[in-house]
Design an enzyme around this catalytic site. Structure first.
Site: not given
Length: 306
Positions: A51, A65, A92, A94, A119, A121, A129, A162, A192, A215
């Site tokens: 990942y 992040d 990821d 985002d 993924h 989100e 995060c 996500r 999440e 996660n």
């Protein structure tokens, strides 16, 4: 493995190989690998996938992040991790780096770089995060449009949606969003920052036919669960997103303190990977052997034989 030889490159696409892993009866364990060397170490430890965390990528660049990095910067990480390990890589993505067309560009770029899955989100920028407070959610239908765009653009990429809605909209809101995202084309769902086993079980019970990703990050809202515990709760995948970076960063912090204190690294040798171990991990001998079979010195005809 040397990625330079054609016979060492998998014939099937990364996305197809990722789907095959999910067809196995056991949960897919996906450790975070923040660079190519970590990915090779994950493979040697027996993992079948790895990942790329946005938090790990940005932290390795000295950045928070917050959705700062670009598609091209992420592709640099994808290329090195996929190339070094040969493993299917979940990335990821985002918030998709923009709206529908941007998401489609991301999908094509990630596939070209070697990604197996992504993924995206349902936050808005600046995203955070998932385990922090005060996250701002996108409209569910706007997010569904991004999922649909990703689904239309992909050739083989496995698309995971996500949702960060559990913190502000509860399980009901998170499940409603997840169902909308599945209708839009998501292959799997990533709920999440769930707080306890009851939340994980309830979400899984209400999404019974969809692969779910858990996660297992440290220092967040989710208590520690093992892979088998997540599997028993109904999850098909589990990631440890930033763990390798955190361990590596702490080790480097300790090293620098020791050099500053002791005037050198002589007291840290026992904590180091040896030269032989490093060369074995990166297959130094394999590259040398390949070079020896290809590159030979040829004396041009007609030249004096001295």
């Amino acid at each position: 493995m040397t990625y330079l030889r054609a016979q060492d490159i998998p014939m099937r696409s990364a996305g197809e190989r990722f789907r095959s892993l999910l067809e196995r009866p056991r949960i897919l364990q996906i450790p975070g690998a923040h660079n190519g060397l970590a990915a090779q170490q994950a493979k040697r430890a027996g993992f079948d996938s790895c990942y790329l965390s946005g938090a790990a990528m940005t932290a390795s660049m000295g950045l928070p992040d917050l959705g700062i990095i670009t598609v091209d910067e992420v592709c640099f990480f994808i290329r090195q991790v996929a190339r070094a390990s040969g493993l299917p890589v979940l990335v990821d993505g985002d918030t998709g780096y923009g709206e529908a067309l941007n998401v489609m560009h991301m999908v094509r770029s990630f596939e070209d770089a070697g990604a197996a899955a992504v993924h995206i989100e349902d936050q808005v920028l600046p995203k955070k995060c998932g385990h922090l407070n005060d996250k701002k959610l996108a409209d569910a239908h706007d997010m569904a449009a991004k999922v649909a765009a990703a689904s239309h653009a992909r050739r083989h990429l496995f698309v995971i949606a996500r949702t960060d809605a559990a913190a502000s909209e509860g399980i009901d809101g998170a499940v409603a969003r997840a169902k909308l995202y599945v209708e839009a084309g998501a292959d799997a769902i990533f709920p999440e920052a769930l707080h306890n086993a009851e939340m994980f079980r309830e979400f899984a019970a209400r999404m019974p036919d969809i692969p779910l990703l858990a996660n297992m990050t440290e220092f967040g809202r989710t208590p520690f669960f093992t892979a088998s515990e997540f599997e028993a709760m109904g999850y098909r995948m589990v990631i440890w997103p930033v763990t390798s970076l955190r361990v590596s960063a702490k080790a480097v912090e300790t090293l620098y303190a020791a050099i500053r204190r002791d005037g050198g690294a002589q007291n840290c040798v026992d904590a180091m990977q040896t030269r032989a171990e490093l060369y074995d991990t990166i297959d130094y001998a394999g590259f040398e052997a390949l070079d020896a079979t290809i590159v030979k010195t040829i004396v041009p005809k007609g030249m004096p034989q001295i």
